[in-house]
Write a protein that holds these residues in place. Structure first.
Motif, PDB file in Angstrom:
ATOM      1  N   TYR A  78      -0.501   6.176   7.545  1.00  0.00           N
ATOM      2  CA  TYR A  78      -0.832   4.759   7.319  1.00  0.00           C
ATOM      3  C   TYR A  78       0.037   3.863   8.191  1.00  0.00           C
ATOM      4  O   TYR A  78      -0.463   2.957   8.864  1.00  0.00           O
ATOM      5  N   THR A 112       0.831  -1.207   0.000  1.00  0.00           N
ATOM      6  CA  THR A 112       0.000   0.000   0.000  1.00  0.00           C
ATOM      7  C   THR A 112       0.864   1.254   0.000  1.00  0.00           C
ATOM      8  O   THR A 112       0.560   2.238  -0.682  1.00  0.00           O
ATOM      9  N   GLU A 150       0.442  10.855   3.921  1.00  0.00           N
ATOM     10  CA  GLU A 150      -0.415   9.680   3.890  1.00  0.00           C
ATOM     11  C   GLU A 150       0.366   8.431   4.304  1.00  0.00           C
ATOM     12  O   GLU A 150      -0.148   7.569   5.019  1.00  0.00           O
TER      13      GLU A 150
END
Length: 429
Positions: A199, A186, A195
């Motif tokens: 995450y 990811t 981000e």
């Protein structure tokens, strides 16, 4: 959506296809196990002529499949799909452990799940593949439960070469990102640094640690939190449970070596960290404690430290260790003795370290991780331990200096980290 090729693992599934065993895909959560099985392997089956109705794919963490969390109904469903004795059927079962209720898990639930899948194996036209990992039943447990009839495919976060296959920049920029944010799939597809940070931080706290705390009924998380912080700070540093426990006590946190040892085992069992033992090269034996601990994903390690303590040398050593493990080597920390004069003029034993002793069957390589070798003095320092090894196995020094691979006057391979990581045959240059 961009497809990340995982040919190394896909080829293992293909090679094990139809071997009469339960293929068990293990690895840290979010490393791509489900993607490998449900996307890449399923696509391969279809392209090789397998019909859609021959693939029985079931993801037990999907709300639509909630009724099949009942083991009896799961068994009935799977058997109902095997409708032709002349055709091979492929069962792809994701999050297999969810077919076990809490009460069954505490009792004989795993045995019951094994019984279901084992009974299906009695059909000669059934091939079974499963994944599984959560707070009740982590992937290593699945492998243990199915020993004798299970065949493991161990999946890791993206190697640097896999990461670069979907990275839009050059290798140098890619390595900076990889050594900072790691190789979880990811992350590789995210563009925004904020981000990525969010995450990794959320994943560590709300998934990995929560799984361990819930699974082992830990009372509070202070010791586990502190232990993870310490191991993150001391990556690639020799330590042991006793030393760690003493450090906790000095900070007024009550614990003991046995507790620390158990907590380390929990982290290893969840595939968050790996442990490298020390090996006496001349004595040909393991020394035991202390050990070195490495994170299976360097990005998780950095996130745990809020990206404040980023040492390029330790990051490089961690990445290099993971690469060697992915290539299938058993990796130890090498130790070799050297005699030297102390301040009183007496002979004393000094232990020199070889970063990695890599074994695979009859193969062995000695690998040194040296961030930079700017001059001859540094070269002598880095190869001092290698010089004292009197066997003929290959010796390699990996550097971050921008150089082409070359062999020095002693025959040691000197190679840049990018060349090493991107070439699966780099050890044999």
């Amino acid at each position: 959506m961009i497809e990340i090729k995982r040919d190394f693992y896909l080829n293992q599934l293909i090679e094990k296809q139809g071997n009469g065993m339960i293929k068990i895909i293990t690895g840290i959560r979010r490393c791509g196990k489900s993607y490998l099985l449900f996307e890449l392997f399923r696509k391969y089956l279809l392209q090789s002529g397998v019909l859609q109705e021959q693939i029985i794919a079931l993801s037990l963490d999907d709300d639509e499949n909630e009724e099949y969390l009942n083991p009896t109904k799961l068994s009935q469903y799977l058997k109902s799909k095997i409708i032709d004795d002349e055709k091979m059927f492929y069962i792809l079962l994701d999050e297999a452990q969810l077919a076990i209720t809490e009460e069954e898990y505490k009792g004989k639930g795993m045995v019951k799940l094994y019984g279901i899948l084992n009974s299906l194996l009695k059909h000669r036209n059934v091939d079974i593949y499963i994944t599984g990992s959560n707070s009740k039943f982590l992937s290593s447990d699945i492998l243990t439960e199915f020993r004798g009839r299970g065949d493991e495919i161990r999946v890791y976060p993206l190697s640097f070469a896999e990461f670069m296959s979907v990275y839009s920049g050059d290798a140098y920029a890619g390595y900076r990102d990889y050594s900072l944010y790691g190789g979880l799939p990811t992350i590789a597809l995210m563009k925004n640094p904020d981000e990525k940070i969010k995450y990794l931080d959320t994943l560590f706290k709300n998934t990995y640690l929560k799984d361990i705390i819930d699974r082992h009924n830990l009372k509070g998380n202070m010791i586990m939190d502190t232990l993870v912080d310490v191991l993150s700070s001391d990556t690639a540093t020799l330590t042991n449970p006793t030393k760690l426990a003493n450090s906790f006590i000095s900070h007024s946190i009550k614990t003991n070596a046995n507790t620390i040892s158990s907590y380390i085992d929990y982290l290893m069992d969840a595939f968050i960290i790996s442990r490298a033992q020390r090996f006496d090269i001349k004595g040909k034996k393991y020394i035991g404690s202390p050990f070195k601990y490495y994170f299976e994903d360097i990005g998780l390690r950095n996130a745990r430290l809020n990206f404040r303590q980023i040492e390029p040398t330790h990051a490089m050593e961690n990445i290099l260790y993971n690469e060697l493990i992915i290539r299938g080597f058993n990796v130890d920390v090498g130790v070799i003795e050297k005699y030297a004069k102390n301040s009183n003029g007496q002979n004393t034993v000094v232990l020199l370290e070889v970063d990695f002793v890599c074994n695979k069957g009859s193969q062995r390589y000695y690998v040194q991780s040296a961030y930079s070798i700017p001059d001859n003095d540094k070269m002598r320092q880095e190869q001092a331990s290698l010089d004292r090894i009197d066997d003929s196995f290959k010796k390699v020094i990996v550097v971050q200096d921008n150089i082409a691979p070359w062999h020095n006057e002693k025959g040691y391979l000197i190679i840049n980290i990018l060349d090493f990581l991107c070439n699966p045959n780099s050890l044999d240059l």
